[in-house]
Every structure is written in structure tokens, then in C-alpha cells.
Write a protein that holds these residues in place. Structure first.
Motif, PDB file in Angstrom:
ATOM      1  N   LEU A 143     124.771  13.264  94.324  1.00 53.88           N
ATOM      2  CA  LEU A 143     123.325  13.082  94.284  1.00 53.88           C
ATOM      3  C   LEU A 143     122.922  11.681  94.737  1.00 53.88           C
ATOM      4  O   LEU A 143     121.903  11.493  95.387  1.00 53.88           O
ATOM      5  CB  LEU A 143     122.799  13.344  92.864  1.00 53.88           C
ATOM      6  N   ASN A 144     123.745  10.700  94.391  1.00 50.80           N
ATOM      7  CA  ASN A 144     123.404   9.331  94.771  1.00 50.80           C
ATOM      8  C   ASN A 144     123.742   9.025  96.212  1.00 50.80           C
ATOM      9  O   ASN A 144     123.080   8.234  96.866  1.00 50.80           O
ATOM     10  CB  ASN A 144     124.146   8.325  93.868  1.00 50.80           C
ATOM     11  N   GLY A 145     124.818   9.665  96.700  1.00 52.75           N
ATOM     12  CA  GLY A 145     125.326   9.276  98.010  1.00 52.75           C
ATOM     13  C   GLY A 145     124.739  10.026  99.188  1.00 52.75           C
ATOM     14  O   GLY A 145     124.481   9.453 100.235  1.00 52.75           O
ATOM     15  N   CYS A 146     124.506  11.319  99.015  1.00 49.51           N
ATOM     16  CA  CYS A 146     124.112  12.142 100.170  1.00 49.51           C
ATOM     17  C   CYS A 146     122.608  12.111 100.340  1.00 49.51           C
ATOM     18  O   CYS A 146     121.875  12.898  99.726  1.00 49.51           O
ATOM     19  CB  CYS A 146     124.604  13.570  99.985  1.00 49.51           C
ATOM     20  N   LYS A 147     122.167  11.217 101.196  1.00 46.38           N
ATOM     21  CA  LYS A 147     120.734  10.989 101.325  1.00 46.38           C
ATOM     22  C   LYS A 147     119.994  12.152 101.937  1.00 46.38           C
ATOM     23  O   LYS A 147     118.802  12.334 101.710  1.00 46.38           O
ATOM     24  CB  LYS A 147     120.469   9.732 102.180  1.00 46.38           C
ATOM     25  N   LYS A 148     120.706  12.945 102.736  1.00 41.04           N
ATOM     26  CA  LYS A 148     119.990  14.028 103.420  1.00 41.04           C
ATOM     27  C   LYS A 148     120.203  15.374 102.760  1.00 41.04           C
ATOM     28  O   LYS A 148     119.871  16.410 103.327  1.00 41.04           O
ATOM     29  CB  LYS A 148     120.484  14.102 104.868  1.00 41.04           C
ATOM     30  N   LEU A 149     120.731  15.337 101.555  1.00 39.13           N
ATOM     31  CA  LEU A 149     121.057  16.589 100.885  1.00 39.13           C
ATOM     32  C   LEU A 149     119.806  17.428 100.649  1.00 39.13           C
ATOM     33  O   LEU A 149     118.812  16.930 100.126  1.00 39.13           O
ATOM     34  CB  LEU A 149     121.741  16.283  99.539  1.00 39.13           C
ATOM     35  N   ARG A 150     119.878  18.702 101.029  1.00 37.10           N
ATOM     36  CA  ARG A 150     118.740  19.589 100.790  1.00 37.10           C
ATOM     37  C   ARG A 150     119.068  20.698  99.810  1.00 37.10           C
ATOM     38  O   ARG A 150     118.248  21.102  99.004  1.00 37.10           O
ATOM     39  CB  ARG A 150     118.247  20.182 102.103  1.00 37.10           C
ATOM     40  N   LYS A 151     120.287  21.232  99.941  1.00 38.97           N
ATOM     41  CA  LYS A 151     120.654  22.319  99.041  1.00 38.97           C
ATOM     42  C   LYS A 151     121.990  22.024  98.395  1.00 38.97           C
ATOM     43  O   LYS A 151     122.975  21.734  99.080  1.00 38.97           O
ATOM     44  CB  LYS A 151     120.747  23.641  99.825  1.00 38.97           C
ATOM     45  N   LEU A 152     122.012  22.120  97.075  1.00 43.49           N
ATOM     46  CA  LEU A 152     123.240  21.914  96.335  1.00 43.49           C
ATOM     47  C   LEU A 152     123.442  23.125  95.442  1.00 43.49           C
ATOM     48  O   LEU A 152     122.555  23.484  94.663  1.00 43.49           O
ATOM     49  CB  LEU A 152     123.147  20.629  95.495  1.00 43.49           C
ATOM     50  N   GLU A 153     124.602  23.768  95.581  1.00 44.88           N
ATOM     51  CA  GLU A 153     124.877  24.920  94.739  1.00 44.88           C
ATOM     52  C   GLU A 153     126.254  24.742  94.104  1.00 44.88           C
ATOM     53  O   GLU A 153     127.232  24.473  94.797  1.00 44.88           O
ATOM     54  CB  GLU A 153     124.782  26.227  95.539  1.00 44.88           C
ATOM     55  N   ILE A 154     126.260  24.910  92.794  1.00 48.53           N
ATOM     56  CA  ILE A 154     127.472  24.619  92.023  1.00 48.53           C
ATOM     57  C   ILE A 154     127.739  25.760  91.053  1.00 48.53           C
ATOM     58  O   ILE A 154     126.818  26.218  90.370  1.00 48.53           O
ATOM     59  CB  ILE A 154     127.284  23.332  91.182  1.00 48.53           C
TER      60      ILE A 154
END
Lengths: 590, 191
Positions: free
Chosen positions: A487-498
Motif C-alpha cells: 500500500l505504501n510502495g505501489c503508487k499506481k495501484l488500482r486493484k488489490l485482491e487478497i
């Protein structure tokens, strides 16, 4: 983006141009992201952009309402909508969760929007919606439905009957109730505009004569994908009257194709000199694949991922002659040997997907693919940028080699069939292997990880995956730190599924503002609790925080007050329209 | 890549232990959650979820049978269902059968599970082979037609289509043959 900036610099001069000229300039900028940037430049640009926007992409149908969409873009012609979250593909989302098309069609119809194209993914579509659609938009041209459900062939009949200018009807992997009616007959005799027709996912019988007549009167038909009810002789007739086909999906072949029918098929295929893309083959005897030898050198796209009856050696025999292949979807029955041959034959390959022929490992066969095949492909195919690879085992060494060979990956999805499986040679976690991938592939936009992974892999991802937009995690990580690195590192993250990973409230709540920069977050079988989710919902009113409960019948049947209860499935997404009203009982929106 | 100070925190034995699910959860809880999740979806259930929980016979430490995990491996249900059908076919469960007609130069293959009753099947066969078989009735069978639909059952006997209840027919039919002419009269007309 550059163009937008340049335009911004000359805004003051540009404002002396009439709006129509500015609008004409905007026509050269189709990318919706660039369009969004343009609309932020100034009020007048915002207004001009609004009225000239014809294509809109909505990645989450609950992020905005149809009314607001129409208010902002009244001249909308082409709409893309996505409904259920990605994990719905794997049965993790209840069937009635949502994603209904009807309100959209209803609003578009009432506002008399001149809709021409509709592309839907994971939406619930009803026959009523399809009927309303077919009657409301006179110029409607293109309907593409991917992984949708809720409708029957009756709905298709309305589309066929009423959309006079229909060019494209593309049904991909939908669950359609096949009433085995005469929907193909519903295309009027005057209908000659079809360019693309795909009904491969229909399970019932097809009216062959209606189909043949339709194809015969559609001179612009470039793409035809039929279902399994279209046998060999019918296929021959279809191809004979459509030698201009570029894209073909094949239905069903009887095992005992008479030599004469086979000859006729080969003759028809030889005439299809424009054919570039082949798919289907869901019930095909190997010998029938050979009918396509005459044109295999022309193929740029080949999807044999449903050809469960064709054994590895037949696949290899065919694929090795497809020298111009750019896209290959295949089953793991091709084996490592087969992939080595692909690597030496298909030098133009850009996208590879290898699916498991035995997903639950019932047959304990040894022909599945391993790290050897992956390394071979990476070494042999310099243009490879997208891969989806299901395999039984992997090693760090292999991944490091792959990263060195292919620094151009945009999409890298690796699924090791057994969860938590370590490097099968060193027994270590696969942190280093995936770390090498994210470090080397500077343009990586999509990543799926698997195998035994600790928090360290997420440290690497957060550090190196600067362009990453979508990340899928399953059975990985040790502590909240893992999720925080991402969450802190990936500035362009749009979708996270866990799923099934030990991330909890601390990670979830650390940076609530981050979720406003993302489309959505999915967490299932993790450590987040009801209390944590409630706190999140309180602090982030711009989010819909949905809890999907185990029991479909009631709301939280367990002790509702116990905020220490772990949440089974959490799905949150940013929205400008607040809580949705159509959630079923098993979904609680905090 | 190696940053020793940071790495030490993460190297712990538990992480390398082969197990499914979250470290720290008990196997009992995991199974229970999985069992409940298996019933959630009203899409077609995987055949595996209906099997008894049995040992796979392989020695994998602390690992429940793979089939128990909902939504894993991440293959679209649509795709899984399509591959499943193939497996069932190849195991000879009698769902796909060959159909031949006397005098026709080609064989066809149909999926019996697609039909719910005899009339549907007959209509489909009539469409496929362009013939007419008329109505079936118990007394006179397929009177008035020169075509008679027959099938070979599990025991190798040739039977008239329609004589036994539908479900029994589907489970015992190995192949279909549409007879024509004098041979047909022997079987088809009511005696």
C-alpha cells in the motif's frame, strides 16, 4: 499525457478558437485517462470535453450512478461497464451480489442517449434489459458480454430482431440459459451488417439453416465463433460462403469424420486466406485440427485452451508451424517439451496463457508444465509481454532467469497449483524469484503471485513495482507489514485482491486515504475484523465498505456486537454515489 | 537484493511450514470455514464438493485434500465446467453417444443430458437427419413411419427408444441407430 500538457500551455491562445475547433482537436485524444486530464485544465475545457466525449469506461458500476454519468456526458455513444469483483470468477462472490445492468439501460433509454456500443463484464443482464436496449437505441451497433449471466436466448432474440444496424454480437464465456429457440431466425432478412458474431458459449442446439443464411447475407462478416452444436459439414458450408473471415471459432466435430467431408472442409479452409485467428475446438478429434494446416502459417492468434481432447503431441505438431503467432492460449497438456518447441518456432509471441487441464490434480499426471517450460519460453520469445501460467512447481532460479530474459513483461501471472508450495529444489520461499521479476520488469502493470511467500516479497513489490496497477495475492505473507509495503510502495495501484493471507486491521487502517486512489480492495479469509471494517467505514465516507457474510439468508448471524469477529469477505471501493440500494441480504454495507 | 537486517525479521520457521490457510489458525476452523463456503455459490457445484473427504494417499504434511479449497486454483468457473464435461465423457458415463442412420453417410454425436425427455430427443434427431418418426405410443410404437429409432444398451441388446423410462434410457444407452425399412418393422411396430 504530453499532448494534454502542451495543449494546456497554449490554452490562452486556444480560447480564441471556436468551441467546435477545440472539440475537433480533442477528437484526436481517445484515451480516457488523457481525456480526464484535459477536463481538469479549465472550466471551458471541462465543458467542451464533456460534450465531445463519446466513449466512457466505468471500471466499477457502483462508483457512479447512471444519472450522473448521463448528466456529465450526454453525447455518450460507447459505454463499458464492469460489475462483480474479479474473484467472482472463482465462486467467491454470491450469485445475487449485484452488478445489475437494468438501471443503466433504463436511465440511458429515458435520457434518449444515442448509445451505439455496450461492453459489459461480470454484470447481471436480464432479458428485459436486452429487450429495452434493443428498442431504445436506434443506432445500436455493438454488444459485447463477458462473463455475464441472468439472461436467456430470448434476450438475444430481441437484439437480433430489433437492432437494425447491429455489427457486433460477442458473447464470451457467459452463463446463458439456452431455450433452444430460434433466436438466429430473428435476424431479419434485411439484416446484412454483421461484422462479428460469437455465440460459442451457448449450450443448446443451433438452427443451422438460419445461421447459414445469416452468414451468406453478411458480406462484412469478419469474425464468426460458433458453438458446439455446429458440426463439421455445417462448418464447411459456413466457411465456403464466408471466405473473408479473419477470426474463426470452431464448434463440434464428430470423431468419425468421413474422408469426403474432411476433404471438403480442407478445401473451404484453403480459401480463407485472410484467416488470422482460431479458437474453440471444444470437442474435436485431433485429426480435425490438421484440416487447418494450410493456413496455420498465417495465424497470429490461437486459442486451444478448451481443446481438452487433443493430446500434447497433436498440439505440438500444429503449433510448431504457426510461425507468426502472437497470442497463444493452450492447455498444460502441451508439456514442457511442447513449450520448448513453441519457444523455437513462435518468435513473434507476445501473449501466452497456459491453463491447467487437471485443475484439481485428480489424475496425478506428469504432463503438466513446470519451470522448465516457462524458462524456455522466456528465452525463445523476445516479444513476450503477457503471461498467465498454471504449473505444478517453480524455482527461484527459474524466475530469476525469466526476469533476465524478459524485462518487458506488462502482465505476469503465475499460479502454482498447490498453495504455499516452496521452491521445489531449495525448499525456500519464492520471494527472491518474484523480487527479480518486479525489479527487472519496470513496466509491470499486473502481477499475480503464488507459492510459498513471506512478507519479503511484498517489500520487493513495494520497492520496485512502480507501474503496478493490479496485484493478486493468495496464501502469502506473514504479518501486516506485507500488505503495508504494497500500500505504501505501489503508487499506481488500482486493484488489490487478497485471499487467505494473514493481513489484519493494522494494515487495513494504516492509510485510509490510499483507497481513494484505488478502484477497489478485496480481502477474503484474512485477519480483518468487523471492528476494523467499521472503523474504516467511519473514517472514509467516500468508500463503500461491504461485508459479504457466510450465511446467505441473514445478516450477520453470528453475534453482531462482537467486533472481534473476523470478516469472511471484505470488498471496498471508492464511490461518489454512496451506499448502493440493491445489495442482497448477505451483503452488509457499513 | 539481500538486505540482511530486514531479512532476519522475516525468516521464521513457521513461514516455511507446509500448510494451507493462515498461520495460526487451527485445522478444524479452516475446514469448517471451507465446508460452509462450499455451499455458498449456487452455480454448478464442483463434483469434488460432493465427494466424501478422503485421503489422497499422498504424504503431504498437514494439508487437507486440495479439492476442499473454494475458488482454487483460480480458474474461471465457466472454464472449469467445460473441462469437467470432457472428463466425464472420456470416463464413458454414457452421456455422449454416437447416432447413425441407415443410409446416411455420416455419424453424429449427441449429448443425452441436454434433453429432458423423449419428445425433445426425437425432435432433435429428426432435425439432424431430416426424417420423421411420428408419435410414439405404447401400443403401436412408431407406427406409420419407416424409420425406427433404436439404441444399444449396456448389455449389448438393441432396444426401441421410448420403451424404458427416460432416466434409465440415459444411463444405459451406449449408442443410437435409426433403422429403416424391413429391419425396422420387426422392432418398431407393435406386436
Amino acid at each position: 499525457m504530453d499532448r494534454a500538457i502542451k495543449l494546456q500551455l497554449s490554452t490562452s491562445e486556444m480560447n480564441y478558437f471556436p468551441d467546435e475547433v477545440i472539440e475537433h482537436i480533442f477528437d484526436f485524444i481517445p484515451s480516457h485517462r488523457d481525456r480526464n486530464s484535459i477536463s481538469l485544465v479549465s472550466k471551458s475545457w471541462h465543458k467542451i470535453e464533456r460534450y465531445s466525449r463519446h466513449q466512457v469506461f466505468i471500471g466499477n458500476c457502483y462508483a457512479i450512478s447512471p444519472e450522473r454519468l448521463i448528466r456529465r456526458f450526454p453525447c455518450l455513444r460507447s459505454l463499458t461497464l464492469k460489475g462483480k469483483p474479479h474473484f467472482a470468477d472463482f465462486n467467491l462472490v454470491p450469485h445475487e451480489w449485484g452488478g445489475f445492468l437494468h438501471p443503466w439501460i433504463d436511465a440511458l433509454s429515458k435520457a434518449r442517449v444515442g448509445l451505439e456500443e455496450l461492453r459489459l463484464k461480470r454484470m447481471v443482464v436480464s432479458d428485459e434489459s436486452l429487450e429495452l436496449l434493443s428498442r431504445s437505441f436506434v443506432g445500436f451497433k455493438s454488444l459485447v458480454l463477458v462473463s455475464c449471466d441472468g439472461f436467456t436466448t430470448d434476450g438475444l432474440a430481441s437484439i437480433a430482431a430489433n437492432c437494425r444496424h447491429l455489427r457486433e454480437l460477442d458473447l464470451q464465456e457467459n452463463e446463458i440459459d439456452d431455450h433452444r429457440g430460434q433466436w438466429l431466425n430473428c435476424f431479419p432478412d434485411s439484416s446484412t451488417t454483421l461484422v462479428s458474431l460469437n455465440f460459442a458459449c451457448l449450450k443448446g442446439e443451433t438452427n443451422l439453416s438460419a445461421l447459414e443464411r445469416l452468414v451468406a447475407r453478411s458480406p462484412n462478416l469478419k469474425s464468426l465463433k460458433v458453438n458446439r452444436a455446429v458440426p463439421l459439414d455445417a462448418l464447411t458450408r459456413l466457411m465456403s460462403c464466408a471466405p473473408q473471415l479473419v477470426d474463426l471459432g470452431v464448434g463440434c466435430y464428430e470423431n468419425e469424420a468421413e474422408p469426403e467431408s474432411f476433404e471438403k472442409l480442407m478445401a473451404a479452409i484453403k480459401k480463407c486466406t485472410l484467416l488470422r485467428s482460431l479458437s474453440g475446438f471444444s470437442e474435436v478429434a485431433p485429426v480435425c485440427l490438421t484440416a487447418f494446416y494450410p493456413i496455420c502459417e498465417n495465424l497470429t492468434s490461437l486459442n486451444l485452451s478448451y481443446a481438452a481432447e487433443i493430446q500434447g503431441n497433436h498440439l505440438i505438431e500444429f503449433v510448431q508451424f504457426c510461425k507468426r503467432l502472437q497470442l497463444l492460449w493452450i492447455l498444460d497438456s502441451i508439456g514442457d517439451k511442447g513449450l520448448e518447441i513453441v519457444a523455437s518456432s513462435c518468435k513473434e509471441l507476445q501473449e501466452l496463457r497456459v491453463f491447467p487441464s487437471d485443475p484439481h490434480d485428480e489424475e496425478d499426471n506428469n504432463t503438466a508444465v513446470t519451470e522448465i517450460g516457462l524458462v524456455a519460453i522466456s528465452a525463445g520469445c523476445p516479444k513476450l509481454h503477457s503471461i498467465l501460467y498454471f504449473c505444478k512447481q517453480m524455482t527461484n532460479a527459474a524466475l530469476i532467469t525469466v526476469a533476465k530474459n524478459c524485462p518487458n513483461f506488462i502482465r505476469f501471472r503465475l499460479c502454482i497449483l498447490e498453495p504455499n508450495k516452496p521452491d521445489h529444489i531449495t525448499s525456500q520461499s519464492l520471494d527472491e524469484g518474484f523480487g527479480a521479476i518486479v525489479q527487472a520488469c519496470k513496466g509491470l502493470r499486473r502481477l499475480s503471485v503464488s507459492g510459498l511467500l513471506t512478507d519479503k516479497v511484498f517489500l520487493y513489490i513495494g520497492m520496485y513495482a512502480e507501474q503496478l496497477e493490479m496485484l493478486s495475492i493468495a496464501f502469502a505473507g506473514d504479518t501486516d507489514k506485507g500488505m503495508l509495503y504494497v500500500l505504501n510502495g505501489c503508487k499506481k495501484l488500482r486493484k488489490l485482491e487478497i485471499r487467505d493471507s494473514p493481513f489484519g486491521n493494522a494494515a487495513l487502517l494504516a492509510d485510509v486515504g490510499k483507497y481513494e486512489t484505488m478502484r477497489s480492495l478485496w480481502m477474503s479469509s484474512c485477519e480483518v475484523t468487523l471492528g476494523g471494517c467499521k472503523r474504516l467505514a467511519r473514517n472514509a465516507p467516500w468508500l463503500n465498505v461491504e461485508i459479504i457474510n457466510e450465511n446467505e439468508n441473514g445478516r450477520m448471524e453470528r453475534n453482531e456486537e462482537d467486533e472481534r469477529e473476523k470478516v469472511d469477505r471484505l470488498y471496498l471501493y471508492r464511490t461518489v454515489v454512496g451506499t448502493r440500494k440493491d445489495a442482497p441480504p448477505c451483503v452488509t454495507i457499513l | 537484493m539481500e538486505n540482511v537486517g530486514v531479512c532476519d525479521e522475516f525468516v521464521n520457521l513457521k513461514a516455511t511450514e507446509l500448510r494451507l490457510g493462515l498461520p495460526g489458525t487451527e485445522d478444524g476452523g479452516e475446514e469448517e470455514r471451507q465446508k460452509v463456503s462450499c455451499c455458498k455459490s449456487n452455480k454448478r457445484a464442483f463434483p469434488e464438493t460432493e465427494k466424501d473427504i478422503e485421503s489422497t494417499g499422498k504424504t503431504k504434511p498437514a494439508s487437507p485434500p486440495k479439492a476442499q479449497i473454494v475458488g482454487w486454483p483460480p480458474v474461471r468457473s465457466y472454464r472449469k465446467n467445460n473441462i469437467q464435461t470432457k472428463k466425464n465423457e472420456s470416463e464413458g458415463q454414457g452421456m455422449y453417444v454416437k447416432v447413425s442412420m441407415d443410409g446416411a453417410p455420416y455419424l453424429r454425436k449427441i449429448d443425452l443430458t441436454v434433453y429432458k425427455q423423449y419428445p425433445e430427443l426425437m425432435k432433435s434427431l429428426e432435425n439432424m437427419f431430416k426424417f420423421s418418426v411420428g408419435e410414439y405410443c405404447e401400443r403401436e410404437r412408431y407406427k406409420g413411419s419407416e424409420f425406427v429409432p433404436t439404441y444399444e444398451d449396456k448389455d449389448g441388446d438393441w432396444m426401441l427408444v421410448g420403451d424404458v423410462p427416460w432416466e434409465m434410457f440415459v444411463s444405459s444407452c451406449k449408442r443410437l441407430r435409426i433403422m429403416k425399412g424391413s429391419e425396422a418393422k420387426g422392432l418398431g411396430c407393435g406386436v
